[in-house]
Enzyme design. Sequence first.
Site, mmCIF file in Angstrom:
data_model
loop_
_atom_site.group_PDB
_atom_site.id
_atom_site.type_symbol
_atom_site.label_atom_id
_atom_site.label_comp_id
_atom_site.label_asym_id
_atom_site.label_seq_id
_atom_site.Cartn_x
_atom_site.Cartn_y
_atom_site.Cartn_z
ATOM 1 N N LEU A 1 0.856 -1.191 0.000
ATOM 2 C CA LEU A 1 0.000 0.000 0.000
ATOM 3 C C LEU A 1 0.892 1.240 0.000
ATOM 4 C CD1 LEU A 1 -2.590 -0.991 2.782
ATOM 5 C CD2 LEU A 1 -2.464 -1.765 0.394
ATOM 6 N N VAL B 1 10.825 3.430 13.349
ATOM 7 C CA VAL B 1 11.740 4.205 14.195
ATOM 8 C C VAL B 1 13.179 3.978 13.726
ATOM 9 C CG1 VAL B 1 12.550 4.656 16.538
ATOM 10 C CG2 VAL B 1 10.186 3.940 16.170
ATOM 11 N N LYS C 1 8.016 8.605 17.420
ATOM 12 C CA LYS C 1 9.036 7.555 17.573
ATOM 13 C C LYS C 1 9.373 7.352 19.054
ATOM 14 C CE LYS C 1 11.050 8.407 13.032
ATOM 15 N NZ LYS C 1 11.930 9.311 12.274
HETATM 16 N N1 NAI Z 1 10.988 8.521 3.813
HETATM 17 C C1 NAI Z 1 11.606 8.071 4.893
HETATM 18 O O1 NAI Z 1 12.818 8.289 5.090
HETATM 19 C C2 NAI Z 1 10.880 7.279 5.909
HETATM 20 C C3 NAI Z 1 9.513 7.144 5.872
HETATM 21 N N2 NAI Z 1 8.871 6.423 6.831
HETATM 22 C C4 NAI Z 1 7.428 6.266 6.797
HETATM 23 O O2 NAI Z 1 7.084 5.518 5.647
HETATM 24 C C5 NAI Z 1 5.816 5.919 5.181
HETATM 25 C C6 NAI Z 1 5.929 6.336 3.732
HETATM 26 O O3 NAI Z 1 6.863 7.381 3.612
HETATM 27 P P1 NAI Z 1 7.371 7.899 2.185
HETATM 28 O O4 NAI Z 1 7.521 6.782 1.247
HETATM 29 O O5 NAI Z 1 8.538 8.766 2.487
HETATM 30 O O6 NAI Z 1 6.143 8.816 1.779
HETATM 31 P P2 NAI Z 1 5.715 9.286 0.314
HETATM 32 O O7 NAI Z 1 4.836 10.455 0.494
HETATM 33 O O8 NAI Z 1 6.913 9.409 -0.561
HETATM 34 O O9 NAI Z 1 4.862 8.030 -0.206
HETATM 35 C C7 NAI Z 1 3.556 7.752 0.173
HETATM 36 C C8 NAI Z 1 2.807 7.325 -1.063
HETATM 37 O O10 NAI Z 1 1.525 6.867 -0.684
HETATM 38 C C9 NAI Z 1 0.602 7.293 -1.683
HETATM 39 N N3 NAI Z 1 -0.748 7.285 -1.146
HETATM 40 C C10 NAI Z 1 -1.372 8.199 -0.395
HETATM 41 N N4 NAI Z 1 -2.627 7.804 -0.122
HETATM 42 C C11 NAI Z 1 -2.792 6.602 -0.709
HETATM 43 C C12 NAI Z 1 -3.883 5.689 -0.785
HETATM 44 N N5 NAI Z 1 -5.044 5.953 -0.212
HETATM 45 N N6 NAI Z 1 -3.715 4.544 -1.463
HETATM 46 C C13 NAI Z 1 -2.523 4.288 -2.057
HETATM 47 N N7 NAI Z 1 -1.461 5.112 -2.043
HETATM 48 C C14 NAI Z 1 -1.602 6.259 -1.358
HETATM 49 C C15 NAI Z 1 1.094 8.678 -2.067
HETATM 50 O O11 NAI Z 1 0.610 9.052 -3.337
HETATM 51 C C16 NAI Z 1 2.608 8.464 -2.065
HETATM 52 O O12 NAI Z 1 3.079 8.058 -3.337
HETATM 53 C C17 NAI Z 1 5.356 7.039 6.122
HETATM 54 O O13 NAI Z 1 4.595 6.476 7.159
HETATM 55 C C18 NAI Z 1 6.672 7.568 6.675
HETATM 56 O O14 NAI Z 1 6.513 8.186 7.931
HETATM 57 C C19 NAI Z 1 9.548 5.771 7.845
HETATM 58 C C20 NAI Z 1 10.884 5.873 7.933
HETATM 59 C C21 NAI Z 1 11.669 6.661 7.000
HETATM 60 N N1 LIG Z 2 10.998 12.117 8.205
HETATM 61 C C1 LIG Z 2 11.669 11.098 8.930
HETATM 62 C C2 LIG Z 2 11.814 9.889 8.079
HETATM 63 C C3 LIG Z 2 12.194 8.697 8.853
HETATM 64 O O1 LIG Z 2 11.551 8.296 9.808
HETATM 65 C C4 LIG Z 2 13.045 11.578 9.359
HETATM 66 O O2 LIG Z 2 13.479 12.618 8.864
HETATM 67 O O3 LIG Z 2 13.647 10.926 10.216
HETATM 68 NA NA NA Z 3 14.498 0.781 12.607
#
Ligand code: NAI
Ligand SMILES: N[C@@H](CC=O)C(=O)O
Ligand code: NA
Length: 437
Positions: free
Chosen positions: A17, A137, A210
Amino acid sequence: MTVQLRPEAKPVRVALLGCGTVGTEVVRLLHEQADDLAARVGAPVELAGVAVRRPHKHHDVPAELLTTDAAGLIASDVDVVVEVIGGIEPARTLLLDALRAGRSVVTANKALLAEHGAELFEAADAAGADLYFEAAVAGAIPLLRPLRESLAGDRITRVMGIVNGTTNFILSAMDGTGASYAETLEEATQLGYAEADPTADVDGFDAAAKAAILASLAFHTRVTAADVYREGIAAVSAADVAAARELGRTVKLLAICEREADDEGEAVSVRVHPAMIPRSHPLAGVNGAFNAVFVEADAAGQLMFYGQGAGGAPTASAVLGDLVAVARNRVMGGRGPRESAYADLPVRPMGRTPTRYHISLDVADRSGVLSQVAAVFAEHDVSIAVVRQEGRGADASLVVVTHSAPDAALRSTVDKIAGLPVVREVVSVMRVEGEEL
Ligand SMILES: NC(=O)C1=CN([C@@H]2O[C@H](COP(=O)(O)OP(=O)(O)OC[C@H]3O[C@@H](n4cnc5c(N)ncnc54)[C@H](O)[C@@H]3O)[C@@H](O)[C@H]2O)C=CC1
Ligand SMILES: N[C@@H](CC=O)C(=O)O
Ligand code: NA
């Protein structure tokens, strides 16, 4: 490579997802490492579908796997649901549906876990399903599995560290190159570190979520985001960074989770705020989007976890690790650990939590200033560790670093000092962590 599959093993079918920064890397790793993953799990790990909002934007995913119907994908013939959409809804409803239908869940969504963790764990327990969230986290760093499993026989007393890559990237730049705040935040967003709404990073909400997850696992107590005292880095000024440098310190956004007894019994305190730490402290050398977390436990002593806390590939590494774990559980039978909240400790308010302050004042250059300021500290029962008076005339300044005192007493002290006629300006106030001065 000869892949040893269990003869009866059916493929483990995965619904993904979201396919943004993290999801794209999950798809890549699933494809590139298909044979290794099959060998490690004992069955092929098959991507059954990818739920996205705009299918025409995802050229790297086979078109037949793309769908805009996340709920339909979960309801189809899948075993594991990997959620990397982020935010509360629709992620919450989708994951509750997945768990209730007996799917194993892997999520990177700290905001959701910190607010609705109890509900998700209850749904997982009721269905006997797995709920794994290592990526939520400190990105790639194996931290939650060690807390949940490796340290389950010990008594953890403290977890402290840098858990937000974006703000660490910004603070490192302010301290190093002196680059502007706005410029550096833009760069962190381009590099895929920032949340979809970067105020979640800058205002400390991400680190607070976190911290709630870390405290819950470390202290076997339900801690939610609302229980966490939170300050972000928006108020950290160039003057604060310079004041820290003068003292041989640097500024970091810290998450601090403690389990301590005071007159009112045992409690936990959980806080996120900027703090000055000595440059000799191991956390001072953690720069850019790297994270590092210290864990202190009675028998283990001090442990340190370090690595990439943000970014697509590092986060996908943690997601894949969880995916292998839940897939193995499905192939071999059994499940991972359930929520452990039996200790049920109260959360101590920030005002009662002992902290230390660094206070930099612009003062009138006349006799008696120091004694007037010192009298306010004494009145609040706050003891002074270091005091330094510098400059003359319009440049006169006074720097005070306190010993540990309840945060509320320190705040009242600063408020009262700010009102003294001899104090022209409170230039910088910041908590201090690390060794006693
Ligand atoms: N980017 C990072 O470094 C990190 C991110 N996370 C977590 O991972 C998760 C994803 O983060 P990212 O990939 O960076 O975010 P992102 O914003 O790049 O990706 C999320 C995607 O989900 C899609 N989306 C939104 N609503 C939707 C729906 N109803 N159905 C299907 N797709 C949908 C969006 O269009 C987008 O492409 C978040 O919970 C974030 O907090 C956790 C650790 C590190
Ligand atoms: N936005 C977060 C992404 C990872 O959890 C960060 O900057 O640490
Ligand atoms: Na981790």
